[in-house]
Motif scaffolding. Structure first.
Motif, PDB file in Angstrom:
ATOM      1  N   LEU A  83       0.836  -1.197   0.000  1.00 17.56           N
ATOM      2  CA  LEU A  83       0.000   0.000   0.000  1.00 17.56           C
ATOM      3  C   LEU A  83       0.874   1.252   0.000  1.00 17.56           C
ATOM      4  O   LEU A  83       0.662   2.185  -0.783  1.00 17.56           O
ATOM      5  N   ALA A  84       1.884   1.252   0.867  1.00 20.89           N
ATOM      6  CA  ALA A  84       2.795   2.396   0.954  1.00 20.89           C
ATOM      7  C   ALA A  84       3.607   2.552  -0.330  1.00 20.89           C
ATOM      8  O   ALA A  84       3.853   3.676  -0.782  1.00 20.89           O
ATOM      9  N   MET A  85       4.028   1.437  -0.923  1.00 17.48           N
ATOM     10  CA  MET A  85       4.828   1.508  -2.144  1.00 17.48           C
ATOM     11  C   MET A  85       4.037   2.132  -3.288  1.00 17.48           C
ATOM     12  O   MET A  85       4.526   3.029  -3.983  1.00 17.48           O
ATOM     13  N   PHE A  86       2.795   1.659  -3.494  1.00 18.16           N
ATOM     14  CA  PHE A  86       1.965   2.211  -4.564  1.00 18.16           C
ATOM     15  C   PHE A  86       1.711   3.699  -4.347  1.00 18.16           C
ATOM     16  O   PHE A  86       1.775   4.498  -5.282  1.00 18.16           O
ATOM     17  N   GLU A  87       1.406   4.071  -3.098  1.00 21.59           N
ATOM     18  CA  GLU A  87       1.119   5.467  -2.796  1.00 21.59           C
ATOM     19  C   GLU A  87       2.377   6.319  -2.970  1.00 21.59           C
ATOM     20  O   GLU A  87       2.315   7.440  -3.502  1.00 21.59           O
ATOM     21  N   LEU A 100      15.877   3.737  -0.396  1.00 26.11           N
ATOM     22  CA  LEU A 100      15.296   3.607   0.941  1.00 26.11           C
ATOM     23  C   LEU A 100      15.083   2.148   1.338  1.00 26.11           C
ATOM     24  O   LEU A 100      15.101   1.813   2.524  1.00 26.11           O
ATOM     25  N   TYR A 101      14.901   1.280   0.333  1.00 26.89           N
ATOM     26  CA  TYR A 101      14.686  -0.145   0.616  1.00 26.89           C
ATOM     27  C   TYR A 101      15.911  -0.773   1.267  1.00 26.89           C
ATOM     28  O   TYR A 101      15.811  -1.792   1.938  1.00 26.89           O
ATOM     29  N   ASP A 156       8.630   9.698  -0.287  1.00 24.39           N
ATOM     30  CA  ASP A 156       9.699   8.957   0.383  1.00 24.39           C
ATOM     31  C   ASP A 156       9.344   8.655   1.837  1.00 24.39           C
ATOM     32  O   ASP A 156       9.631   7.574   2.353  1.00 24.39           O
ATOM     33  N   TYR A 157       8.737   9.618   2.507  1.00 25.07           N
ATOM     34  CA  TYR A 157       8.341   9.389   3.899  1.00 25.07           C
ATOM     35  C   TYR A 157       7.270   8.296   3.984  1.00 25.07           C
ATOM     36  O   TYR A 157       7.264   7.486   4.915  1.00 25.07           O
ATOM     37  N   ILE A 158       6.376   8.287   3.010  1.00 22.98           N
ATOM     38  CA  ILE A 158       5.366   7.229   2.953  1.00 22.98           C
ATOM     39  C   ILE A 158       6.040   5.880   2.745  1.00 22.98           C
ATOM     40  O   ILE A 158       5.687   4.878   3.375  1.00 22.98           O
TER      41      ILE A 158
END
Length: 300
Positions: A83-87, A100-101, A156-158
């Protein structure tokens, strides 16, 4: 190395390359359909494909309901990451998410210290930093100026929240696993949990499905995410984490940018630049040293 350990390493190595492909597929879909709907759709497709193998066997059906409480925990963190990745990909780049990964292995080790009491030695901490250095070398192609220009944005924060969720996904696999669990059944239960969480979020945020917007080549991207990086990697990670533990499994993240580079070479015929080869070697060495820590094997 024991046969079971070797098989687990092969599983997570394969999963690493499959997940690398998901960055490319996700980037194609992220701006077309909302992240809740995309994540729900990948779970639904995987559920439909796996359902006949589970529901037509009474022995498997009987195990699903007892597994659901634990699967709900696993699926919450698993869903949260995607969810976070798509957003995040709406407002950031694959380059930023790939960078970041690299935080995931170290963060997983830190969380594992508090949960499993697994100590992080100074030498091991240095190896984590070396792994980060190697992957950043690959991502930024050893271009200091490009690295200096790197800055965080809202996406990025997401994504950082998603990275933390991925850490807890791996830890929860180890935490709730039982030796008697059938991995395929747990995958199916996890998909049910994922559909539940995504449906709940969609209702809460009043998001439309918009699945009809996925057309043409986007269908192949969606099928890749649903079949390869949901159904197959769920199985591979669950099998591997039960044997190796979350810290060692997540250390393979350092190979992710390398996998992306190789996939771009194979799929899109994009040449591997000579400048990134040292970074590839550094990442491989860091991953190797993190894997051969015999004390970690005993603790996990």
């Amino acid at each position: 190395m024991e046969t079971s350990n070797l098989k687990a390493h092969l599983f997570v190595f394969l999963a690493t390359f499959l997940v690398a492909g998901s960055f490319l597929a996700s980037h194609n879909l992220a701006t077309i359909v909302n992240p809740f709907s995309l994540t729900l759709l990948r779970f639904v497709i995987s559920f439909i494909l796996l359902a006949p193998f589970i529901l037509l066997q009474s022995s498997r059906r009987s195990e699903i309901i007892p597994m659901l409480p634990r699967a709900m925990v696993i699926s919450f963190f698993y869903s949260g990451y995607f969810l976070a990745m798509f957003e995040a990909l709406k407002t950031t780049t694959v380059l930023n998410t790939g960078t970041l990964y690299t935080l995931v292995p170290l963060l997983t080790a830190i969380f594992a210290f508090f949960i499993f009491k697994e100590k992080i030695s100074f030498n091991k901490f240095i190896v984590y930093l070396i792994g980060v250095f190697g992957t950043i070398w690959v991502i930024f192609k050893a271009d200091i100026q490009l690295l200096l220009e790197f800055s965080l944005n809202s996406g990025d924060y997401i994504y950082i929240i998603g990275a933390v969720s991925m850490c807890f996904y791996s830890i929860s696999l180890k935490l709730v696993h039982k030796k008697s669990d059938n991995s395929l059944n747990m995958v199916f239960a996890t998909l049910i949990g994922g559909m539940f969480w995504m449906s709940l979020f969609m209702l809460f945020f009043n998001e439309p499905l918009n699945w009809t917007l996925i057309q043409g080549d986007l269908v192949y991207s969606m099928l890749y995410l649903a079949i390869i990086t949901t159904l197959l990697t769920l199985y591979l990670y669950q099998k591997a984490t039960a044997i190796l533990g979350p810290t060692r499994v997540m250390s393979y993240v350092y190979l992710n940018p390398i996998a992306v580079v190789l996939l771009l070479f194979v799929v899109q015929n994009i040449a591997i630049e000579t400048i990134i080869i040292p970074g590839i070697l550094i990442s491989c060495i860091a991953t190797f040293f993190l894997q051969r820590n015999s004390k970690a094997i005993k603790r996990e």
